[in-house]
Each structure stands twice: as structure tokens, then as C-alpha cells.
Design a protein around this motif. Structure first.
Motif, PDB file in Angstrom:
ATOM      1  N   PRO A   1      25.396  64.409  69.886  1.00 52.13           N
ATOM      2  CA  PRO A   1      26.556  64.243  70.301  1.00 52.13           C
ATOM      3  C   PRO A   1      27.260  65.671  70.499  1.00 52.13           C
ATOM      4  O   PRO A   1      26.250  66.504  71.437  1.00 52.13           O
ATOM      5  N   GLU A   2      28.257  65.223  71.348  1.00 52.89           N
ATOM      6  CA  GLU A   2      28.781  66.523  72.834  1.00 52.89           C
ATOM      7  C   GLU A   2      28.683  67.757  72.136  1.00 52.89           C
ATOM      8  O   GLU A   2      28.494  68.533  72.579  1.00 52.89           O
ATOM      9  N   ASN A   3      29.084  67.855  71.005  1.00 52.32           N
ATOM     10  CA  ASN A   3      28.903  69.442  70.879  1.00 52.32           C
ATOM     11  C   ASN A   3      27.339  70.084  70.789  1.00 52.32           C
ATOM     12  O   ASN A   3      27.180  71.131  71.343  1.00 52.32           O
ATOM     13  N   ILE A   4      26.292  69.423  70.346  1.00 49.89           N
ATOM     14  CA  ILE A   4      25.366  69.830  70.633  1.00 49.89           C
ATOM     15  C   ILE A   4      24.344  69.211  72.395  1.00 49.89           C
ATOM     16  O   ILE A   4      24.188  70.390  72.353  1.00 49.89           O
ATOM     17  N   LYS A   5      25.123  68.313  73.397  1.00 52.38           N
ATOM     18  CA  LYS A   5      24.995  68.156  73.884  1.00 52.38           C
ATOM     19  C   LYS A   5      25.434  70.404  74.869  1.00 52.38           C
ATOM     20  O   LYS A   5      25.035  70.332  76.254  1.00 52.38           O
ATOM     21  N   LYS A   6      26.903  69.831  74.544  1.00 47.81           N
ATOM     22  CA  LYS A   6      27.076  71.468  75.596  1.00 47.81           C
ATOM     23  C   LYS A   6      26.845  72.766  75.223  1.00 47.81           C
ATOM     24  O   LYS A   6      27.018  73.581  75.876  1.00 47.81           O
ATOM     25  N   MET A   7      26.029  72.880  73.903  1.00 45.08           N
ATOM     26  CA  MET A   7      25.053  74.168  73.537  1.00 45.08           C
ATOM     27  C   MET A   7      24.322  73.970  74.465  1.00 45.08           C
ATOM     28  O   MET A   7      23.733  75.145  75.173  1.00 45.08           O
ATOM     29  N   ALA A   8      23.472  72.709  75.094  1.00 44.67           N
ATOM     30  CA  ALA A   8      21.731  72.536  75.832  1.00 44.67           C
ATOM     31  C   ALA A   8      23.086  73.154  77.073  1.00 44.67           C
ATOM     32  O   ALA A   8      21.612  73.705  77.663  1.00 44.67           O
ATOM     33  N   ARG A   9      23.437  72.982  77.046  1.00 50.61           N
ATOM     34  CA  ARG A   9      24.152  72.514  78.869  1.00 50.61           C
ATOM     35  C   ARG A   9      24.210  74.428  78.758  1.00 50.61           C
ATOM     36  O   ARG A   9      23.197  75.148  79.588  1.00 50.61           O
ATOM     37  N   ILE A  10      24.943  75.397  77.841  1.00 46.11           N
ATOM     38  CA  ILE A  10      24.738  76.363  78.292  1.00 46.11           C
ATOM     39  C   ILE A  10      24.000  77.175  77.835  1.00 46.11           C
ATOM     40  O   ILE A  10      23.392  77.768  78.759  1.00 46.11           O
ATOM     41  N   SER A  11      22.777  76.677  77.490  1.00 49.12           N
ATOM     42  CA  SER A  11      21.751  77.622  77.012  1.00 49.12           C
ATOM     43  C   SER A  11      20.622  77.117  78.064  1.00 49.12           C
ATOM     44  O   SER A  11      19.724  78.220  78.672  1.00 49.12           O
ATOM     45  N   SER A  12      20.417  76.525  78.642  1.00 49.09           N
ATOM     46  CA  SER A  12      19.924  75.749  79.540  1.00 49.09           C
ATOM     47  C   SER A  12      20.214  76.482  80.993  1.00 49.09           C
ATOM     48  O   SER A  12      18.868  76.605  81.993  1.00 49.09           O
ATOM     49  N   GLY A  13      21.539  77.051  81.314  1.00 48.26           N
ATOM     50  CA  GLY A  13      22.165  77.269  82.386  1.00 48.26           C
ATOM     51  C   GLY A  13      22.843  76.509  83.573  1.00 48.26           C
ATOM     52  O   GLY A  13      22.951  76.204  84.659  1.00 48.26           O
ATOM     53  N   TYR A  14      22.394  74.738  82.827  1.00 44.37           N
ATOM     54  CA  TYR A  14      22.939  73.659  83.356  1.00 44.37           C
ATOM     55  C   TYR A  14      24.066  73.789  83.828  1.00 44.37           C
ATOM     56  O   TYR A  14      24.556  73.769  85.356  1.00 44.37           O
ATOM     57  N   ASN A  15      25.379  73.895  83.191  1.00 48.46           N
ATOM     58  CA  ASN A  15      26.406  74.288  83.806  1.00 48.46           C
ATOM     59  C   ASN A  15      26.370  75.663  85.283  1.00 48.46           C
ATOM     60  O   ASN A  15      27.340  75.091  85.910  1.00 48.46           O
ATOM     61  N   GLU A  16      25.773  76.568  84.791  1.00 51.79           N
ATOM     62  CA  GLU A  16      25.606  77.388  85.735  1.00 51.79           C
ATOM     63  C   GLU A  16      25.306  77.033  87.263  1.00 51.79           C
ATOM     64  O   GLU A  16      25.901  77.385  88.206  1.00 51.79           O
ATOM     65  N   ALA A  17      24.172  76.512  87.527  1.00 49.66           N
ATOM     66  CA  ALA A  17      23.634  75.817  88.624  1.00 49.66           C
ATOM     67  C   ALA A  17      24.286  74.731  89.216  1.00 49.66           C
ATOM     68  O   ALA A  17      24.110  74.699  90.570  1.00 49.66           O
ATOM     69  N   ARG A  18      24.747  74.738  88.153  1.00 49.11           N
ATOM     70  CA  ARG A  18      26.243  72.970  89.205  1.00 49.11           C
ATOM     71  C   ARG A  18      27.185  73.906  89.543  1.00 49.11           C
ATOM     72  O   ARG A  18      27.583  73.177  90.475  1.00 49.11           O
ATOM     73  N   ALA A  19      27.802  74.845  89.066  1.00 46.51           N
ATOM     74  CA  ALA A  19      28.927  75.588  89.516  1.00 46.51           C
ATOM     75  C   ALA A  19      28.635  76.375  90.928  1.00 46.51           C
ATOM     76  O   ALA A  19      29.306  76.248  91.504  1.00 46.51           O
ATOM     77  N   GLU A  20      26.973  76.795  90.980  1.00 45.23           N
ATOM     78  CA  GLU A  20      27.097  77.279  92.349  1.00 45.23           C
ATOM     79  C   GLU A  20      26.626  77.263  92.918  1.00 45.23           C
ATOM     80  O   GLU A  20      27.108  76.621  94.269  1.00 45.23           O
ATOM     81  N   LEU A  21      25.981  75.255  93.107  1.00 46.69           N
ATOM     82  CA  LEU A  21      25.588  74.440  93.922  1.00 46.69           C
ATOM     83  C   LEU A  21      27.326  73.595  94.876  1.00 46.69           C
ATOM     84  O   LEU A  21      27.073  73.394  95.768  1.00 46.69           O
ATOM     85  N   HIS A  22      28.180  73.828  93.838  1.00 50.69           N
ATOM     86  CA  HIS A  22      29.628  73.200  93.754  1.00 50.69           C
ATOM     87  C   HIS A  22      29.796  73.890  94.885  1.00 50.69           C
ATOM     88  O   HIS A  22      30.723  73.357  96.234  1.00 50.69           O
ATOM     89  N   GLU A  23      29.912  75.139  95.171  1.00 50.93           N
ATOM     90  CA  GLU A  23      30.690  76.603  95.860  1.00 50.93           C
ATOM     91  C   GLU A  23      30.146  76.523  96.763  1.00 50.93           C
ATOM     92  O   GLU A  23      30.675  76.878  98.000  1.00 50.93           O
ATOM     93  N   LEU A  24      28.353  76.666  97.126  1.00 46.41           N
ATOM     94  CA  LEU A  24      27.903  76.637  98.205  1.00 46.41           C
ATOM     95  C   LEU A  24      28.032  75.399  98.926  1.00 46.41           C
ATOM     96  O   LEU A  24      28.427  75.514 100.041  1.00 46.41           O
ATOM     97  N   GLU A  25      27.624  73.539  98.257  1.00 44.01           N
ATOM     98  CA  GLU A  25      28.692  73.294  99.839  1.00 44.01           C
ATOM     99  C   GLU A  25      29.916  73.113  99.685  1.00 44.01           C
ATOM    100  O   GLU A  25      30.431  72.775 101.294  1.00 44.01           O
ATOM    101  N   HIS A  26      30.775  73.887  99.514  1.00 41.01           N
ATOM    102  CA  HIS A  26      32.636  73.702  99.899  1.00 41.01           C
ATOM    103  C   HIS A  26      32.673  74.926 100.988  1.00 41.01           C
ATOM    104  O   HIS A  26      32.741  74.636 101.464  1.00 41.01           O
ATOM    105  N   GLU A  27      31.398  75.620 100.857  1.00 42.88           N
ATOM    106  CA  GLU A  27      31.800  76.900 101.257  1.00 42.88           C
ATOM    107  C   GLU A  27      31.192  76.529 103.201  1.00 42.88           C
ATOM    108  O   GLU A  27      31.057  76.720 104.010  1.00 42.88           O
ATOM    109  N   LEU A  28      29.873  75.347 102.472  1.00 44.88           N
ATOM    110  CA  LEU A  28      29.483  74.257 104.308  1.00 44.88           C
ATOM    111  C   LEU A  28      30.848  74.204 104.662  1.00 44.88           C
ATOM    112  O   LEU A  28      30.730  74.473 106.309  1.00 44.88           O
ATOM    113  N   SER A  29      32.104  73.775 104.610  1.00 37.12           N
ATOM    114  CA  SER A  29      33.006  73.275 105.536  1.00 37.12           C
ATOM    115  C   SER A  29      33.323  74.277 105.817  1.00 37.12           C
ATOM    116  O   SER A  29      34.712  74.477 106.845  1.00 37.12           O
TER     117      SER A  29
END
Length: 282
Positions: free
Chosen positions: A138-166
Motif C-alpha cells: 500500500p502507498e502509506n506503507i511505501k511512504k513510511m519505508a522511504r522516510i525510514s530509509s532516507g530515500y527521499n532525502e538522498a534523492r532530493a540531495e542528488l537532484h539539487e547537486l545536479e541542478h547546481e552543476l548547471s
């Protein structure tokens, strides 16, 4: 004999009548001339009145100077600016910054994201979901798993660095001429500090001074015609946009907006002519 006398009398009477008629015509001529003179002095209508016109000397100036700056602090490895007065076009690459440090950060960020993704999958599998069917959770289970694993934070950090490259590629924000060069090749760019400035050639004005008693001729919105020393036969339209206060010398500063043209540039000497009539008082 009587016949000749009759003829002589007839000729004499005819001559007298002709002379009287000529005198009458001469008297009537001045009256006709006077009437014509009165008609020719009739006052012209406002539409027929000639426009006020005067010429004065001024200068063409830029409306603004735009700074070109870096958003990040890195070394300049390419600098396309050689000297002041150089022309640049909007979108042209004018500098490049070293991206070595950023690319290293991006590599670490990608590794961090991979680790977070592995932990995310492990959390879902720990709750009984198979590795090849994690989307069934279920979506709520996956959302909690992403938060607990730090997946959302790591993806946002990578996106920011790739944008900064420009940000390592710096382009000219407008077209114009370079002035006030503040940095050089292999210099260190600092966030928010201008590398140089660009004089905006697409937004120009003409400035000049007039005597206090002549300012009524240069009312706000009046239409001007501007010519230059370099191209004296060209006439460029301008509209008065502002009139300054009286200075200590009894002069007032006037500025008028110019239409852009390839033959117009800041610093040119201009000759200004007022074309439109000042507004009439009520």
C-alpha cells in the motif's frame, strides 16, 4: 460739310464716354484689392498651426547596467570576456566554472541514494512483500519505508547537486556591451559577486539639459526626433519620460526614452528636435 461735322461730334462724344468708363474701372480696382487682403490675413486653425521646433545637444545613455555573477563559489576555468566594450549577446556563454568538486559530490550522492534504496526495499521485504513485487505494498506503507530509509532525502540531495552543476556555465542575461570587469580567468568566483556588468543596448534613453524658462517646451510625453553625429541622416523617435528639478545653474535635466536601433549606442552625441506641440492650457 454738315456730314463731316456730324462725324466729328460723334467721335468726340465716344472718346468722352470711354474716358469716363476707364476712370470708373480704376476706382473699383482698389476696393477689390482691399477685400482680398482682408481674406488672406485670416488666422490659421490649430490643425494648420506649425509645430514648435528646436534643436539641442545631448547624450545617449543606457537605462540600466546588468551584473553577471556566479551562484556558486568555484574557480573560473573559461572566461570569454577580453576587455571593456566587448559586445555580447543574450544567452552567449561568457564563463565556465570548475565542476570537479561538484561532480565528486554528485558521485557520493548517487551512492548514498543507492544505499537508501536498498534499505527501502529491505524494509518492505521485512514486512512480507516479495522483492519482485514491492509495488504491491500500500502507498502509506511505501511512504513510511522511504522516510525510514532516507530515500527521499538522498534523492532530493542528488537532484539539487545536479541542478547546481548547471551553475558552472554562466551565460549573458541580456545583449549589450561589457563594462566594469571584476574578475579574470582562473580567478575565484564568489556567490553574488559580479564578474562584470553589461550595458543594456535594448533599452536606451537620451539625456540633455535645458534652461529653466524653456522647460515648458519639453513637457512629459512630448515626441522628439534624435539624430547622431555618426548617422546624421537617420531620425530616431523618442518620448520624454522625465524632467528633473532646477539645479544651481538654472538648468533642468530632461530624459527621453529611445526606440532601440543597431546604430544607437550609449555615449553617442545626440541632436534633439521637439516635434509635438505642448498641451494647451484649459
Amino acid at each position: 460739310m454738315n456730314k463731316y461735322i456730324s462725324i466729328s461730334l460723334f467721335v468726340t462724344l465716344f472718346s468722352l464716354l470711354t474716358a469716363c468708363q476707364s476712370k470708373g474701372d480704376v476706382k473699383s480696382t482698389p476696393q477689390q484689392s482691399d477685400t482680398t487682403a482682408v481674406q488672406s490675413t485670416k488666422a490659421p486653425s490649430p490643425q494648420e498651426a506649425p509645430n514648435f521646433s528646436t534643436a539641442i545637444k545631448g547624450k545617449i545613455e543606457a537605462v540600466r547596467e546588468v551584473p553577471v555573477y556566479s551562484r556558486i563559489g568555484e574557480q573560473i576555468v573559461m572566461f570569454a570576456i577580453e576587455n571593456s566594450g566587448q559586445e555580447v549577446r543574450k544567452g552567449q556563454v561568457v564563463a565556465r566554472l570548475s565542476d570537479a568538486a561538484l561532480r565528486e559530490k554528485i558521485a557520493h550522492s548517487r551512492a548514498k541514494l543507492e544505499k537508501a534504496e536498498f534499505q527501502y526495499q529491505a524494509i518492505l521485504m521485512g514486512q512480507g512483500y516479495k522483492h519482485d513485487n514491492l509495488d504491491a505494498a500500500p502507498e502509506n506503507i511505501k511512504k513510511m519505508a522511504r522516510i525510514s530509509s532516507g530515500y527521499n532525502e538522498a534523492r532530493a540531495e542528488l537532484h539539487e547537486l545536479e541542478h547546481e552543476l548547471s551553475y558552472c556555465t554562466i551565460t549573458a542575461p541580456i545583449s549589450g556591451y561589457v563594462i566594469k570587469i571584476q574578475n579574470t580567468l582562473y580567478g575565484m568566483a564568489q556567490p553574488g559577486e559580479a564578474l562584470f556588468y553589461i550595458v543594456d543596448i535594448e533599452h536606451l534613453k537620451v539625456s540633455f539639459d535645458v534652461l529653466e524658462n524653456e522647460v515648458a517646451r519639453y513637457w512629459d510625453g512630448a515626441i522628439l526626433t534624435v539624430s547622431t553625429v555618426a548617422f546624421p541622416s537617420e531620425q530616431h523617435p523618442a518620448t520624454i519620460s522625465g524632467v528633473g528639478a532646477v539645479d544651481d545653474n538654472g538648468m533642468r535635466h530632461v530624459e527621453a526614452t529611445l526606440q532601440p536601433h543597431p546604430h544607437l549606442a550609449p555615449g553617442m552625441t545626440a541632436f534633439i528636435t521637439v516635434q509635438s506641440l505642448p498641451p494647451s492650457n484649459p
